[in-house]
Design a protein around this motif. Structure first.
Motif, short mmCIF file in Angstrom:
data_model
loop_
_atom_site.label_atom_id
_atom_site.label_comp_id
_atom_site.label_asym_id
_atom_site.label_seq_id
_atom_site.Cartn_x
_atom_site.Cartn_y
_atom_site.Cartn_z
N VAL A 48 14.05 0.20 11.81
CA VAL A 48 13.71 0.03 10.40
C VAL A 48 12.74 -1.12 10.19
O VAL A 48 11.96 -1.12 9.23
CB VAL A 48 14.98 -0.19 9.54
CG1 VAL A 48 15.83 1.07 9.52
CG2 VAL A 48 15.79 -1.39 10.03
N ASP A 49 12.77 -2.13 11.06
CA ASP A 49 11.88 -3.27 10.89
C ASP A 49 10.42 -2.87 11.06
O ASP A 49 9.54 -3.39 10.36
CB ASP A 49 12.25 -4.38 11.88
CG ASP A 49 13.65 -4.91 11.66
OD1 ASP A 49 13.93 -5.42 10.55
OD2 ASP A 49 14.49 -4.79 12.57
N GLU A 50 10.13 -1.97 11.99
CA GLU A 50 8.75 -1.51 12.17
C GLU A 50 8.30 -0.71 10.95
O GLU A 50 7.17 -0.91 10.47
CB GLU A 50 8.64 -0.68 13.45
CG GLU A 50 8.79 -1.51 14.71
CD GLU A 50 8.52 -0.75 15.98
OE1 GLU A 50 8.48 -1.38 17.05
OE2 GLU A 50 8.33 0.49 15.92
N LEU A 51 9.14 0.15 10.44
CA LEU A 51 8.78 0.88 9.23
C LEU A 51 8.57 -0.08 8.06
O LEU A 51 7.63 0.08 7.28
CB LEU A 51 9.89 1.88 8.88
CG LEU A 51 10.03 3.10 9.79
CD1 LEU A 51 11.31 3.86 9.45
CD2 LEU A 51 8.81 4.02 9.65
N ALA A 52 9.44 -1.08 7.96
CA ALA A 52 9.33 -2.05 6.87
C ALA A 52 8.04 -2.85 6.96
O ALA A 52 7.37 -3.08 5.95
CB ALA A 52 10.54 -2.99 6.89
N PHE A 53 7.69 -3.27 8.17
CA PHE A 53 6.47 -4.07 8.31
C PHE A 53 5.24 -3.25 7.93
O PHE A 53 4.33 -3.75 7.26
CB PHE A 53 6.33 -4.60 9.73
CG PHE A 53 5.08 -5.43 9.91
CD1 PHE A 53 5.04 -6.74 9.46
CD2 PHE A 53 3.95 -4.89 10.49
CE1 PHE A 53 3.88 -7.50 9.59
CE2 PHE A 53 2.79 -5.63 10.62
CZ PHE A 53 2.75 -6.94 10.17
N VAL A 54 5.18 -1.99 8.36
CA VAL A 54 4.04 -1.15 8.02
C VAL A 54 3.96 -0.97 6.50
O VAL A 54 2.88 -1.06 5.91
CB VAL A 54 4.13 0.22 8.73
CG1 VAL A 54 3.02 1.15 8.24
CG2 VAL A 54 4.02 0.03 10.24
N LEU A 55 5.09 -0.74 5.86
CA LEU A 55 5.09 -0.58 4.41
C LEU A 55 4.65 -1.88 3.73
O LEU A 55 3.85 -1.85 2.78
CB LEU A 55 6.49 -0.18 3.92
CG LEU A 55 6.65 -0.03 2.40
CD1 LEU A 55 5.64 0.99 1.85
CD2 LEU A 55 8.07 0.39 2.06
N GLY A 56 5.16 -3.01 4.21
CA GLY A 56 4.75 -4.29 3.63
C GLY A 56 3.26 -4.53 3.79
O GLY A 56 2.59 -5.03 2.87
N HIS A 57 2.73 -4.18 4.94
CA HIS A 57 1.30 -4.34 5.20
C HIS A 57 0.47 -3.50 4.24
O HIS A 57 -0.51 -3.99 3.66
CB HIS A 57 1.01 -3.93 6.66
CG HIS A 57 -0.44 -3.86 7.00
ND1 HIS A 57 -1.13 -4.93 7.52
CD2 HIS A 57 -1.34 -2.84 6.90
CE1 HIS A 57 -2.40 -4.58 7.72
NE2 HIS A 57 -2.54 -3.31 7.36
N LEU B 249 -5.94 -8.94 8.42
CA LEU B 249 -5.14 -10.14 8.68
C LEU B 249 -4.47 -10.64 7.40
O LEU B 249 -3.33 -11.11 7.44
CB LEU B 249 -6.02 -11.23 9.30
CG LEU B 249 -6.56 -10.93 10.69
CD1 LEU B 249 -7.52 -12.02 11.15
CD2 LEU B 249 -5.43 -10.77 11.70
N GLU B 250 -5.17 -10.56 6.27
CA GLU B 250 -4.55 -10.93 5.00
C GLU B 250 -3.35 -10.03 4.71
O GLU B 250 -2.29 -10.50 4.25
CB GLU B 250 -5.56 -10.79 3.86
CG GLU B 250 -6.64 -11.86 3.84
CD GLU B 250 -7.65 -11.63 2.72
OE1 GLU B 250 -7.42 -10.72 1.88
OE2 GLU B 250 -8.66 -12.35 2.66
N LEU C 139 0.57 -11.28 4.18
CA LEU C 139 1.35 -10.98 2.98
C LEU C 139 2.41 -9.92 3.28
O LEU C 139 3.51 -9.98 2.74
CB LEU C 139 0.42 -10.51 1.86
CG LEU C 139 1.08 -10.15 0.53
CD1 LEU C 139 1.98 -11.27 0.04
CD2 LEU C 139 0.01 -9.80 -0.51
N GLY C 140 2.09 -8.98 4.15
CA GLY C 140 3.08 -7.99 4.53
C GLY C 140 4.28 -8.61 5.21
O GLY C 140 5.42 -8.15 5.05
N THR C 141 4.04 -9.67 5.97
CA THR C 141 5.14 -10.41 6.60
C THR C 141 6.07 -10.99 5.54
O THR C 141 7.30 -10.92 5.65
CB THR C 141 4.58 -11.54 7.48
OG1 THR C 141 3.80 -10.97 8.53
CG2 THR C 141 5.69 -12.38 8.08
#
Length: 231
Positions: free
Chosen positions: A108-117, A176-177, A181-183
């Motif tokens: 789920v963390d990989e999916l979450a990071f992509v969504l946040g990005h 990179l921005e 912010l996705g982080t």
């Protein structure tokens, strides 16, 4: 300079750069074919938790921007593992995941990071900024073609090239921005951005090509690490 052809050039280049989706259906989270049910369940969980956080961050960081994210799945057969952010005609932000990416994510963390990005791209205004850069590139290149005595075809060709170069000028910075912010969005949603960013270790590394659209994977992972350390 002929403005109608210029506007057509800008529209074509920026729409292509944003990879606009033609899908219009609702969010799809049910497994399709031989897709593991866990993948759909994980994705549904991530959407449920992260969407309100992303919208809250959007409202806090912007003014007059539509923060009502529309998250969709492109379940067409044969689509590569990918996710992107675009806008509909009303300016509503759309985030699209292909079924391939959902399947490829290991947690789920990989999916979450992509969504946040992808949400971060909208919050940071990257599409309008890309369009502005494309316009500037097209105007400069077209003007040079006119000064050099080029005809209509030469001017239009120069505009197309200038728009493409302009649209890519800051694309690495935009990525990179969005990673930074996705982080923040990922962490504030309760997911682990460092674990999520391991997705970069499994995708092709674009290196540091001239006019490439994405920065090296190692640089992106380092941005995530530094941003997470400051939270």
């Amino acid at each position: 300079m002929p403005w109608k052809p210029l506007l057509a050039v800008i529209a074509a280049v920026t729409l292509a750069g944003c990879d606009v989706t033609t899908t219009s259906g609702p969010l799809v989270v049910e497994p399709i074919g031989d897709v593991p049910r866990a993948s759909a369940t994980n994705f549904s969980q991530v959407i449920r938790v992260m969407e309100p956080v992303a919208e809250r961050e959007c409202r806090a960081r912007t003014s007059g921007v539509n923060c009502d994210f529309d998250i969709r799945v492109d379940d067409r057969p044969g689509q590569p593992s990918n996710a992107f952010q675009t806008l509909d005609r009303s300016g509503r932000p759309i985030i699209v995941f292909t079924q391939g990416l959902i399947n490829d994510a290991r947690n789920v963390d990989e999916l979450a990071f992509v969504l946040g990005h992808e949400a971060a791209h909208h919050i940071a205004g990257h599409i309008p900024r890309q369009q502005q850069n494309a316009v500037a590139g097209a105007v400069i290149a077209g003007s040079l073609a006119v000064l050099l005595g080029g005809g209509a075809d030469a001017v239009q060709s120069a505009q197309q090239t200038g728009a493409r170069v302009g649209a890519r000028t800051y694309s690495k910075d935009f990525e990179l921005e969005a990673d930074a912010l996705g982080t923040v969005i990922t962490a504030r949603s309760g997911f682990d951005p460092l674990r999520g960013a391991k997705f970069f270790t499994r995708i092709p590394d674009p290196g540091d090509r001239f006019l490439g659209t994405h920065p090296p994977n190692a640089q992106r992972i380092e941005i995530v690490r530094r941003t997470a350390a400051g939270l």
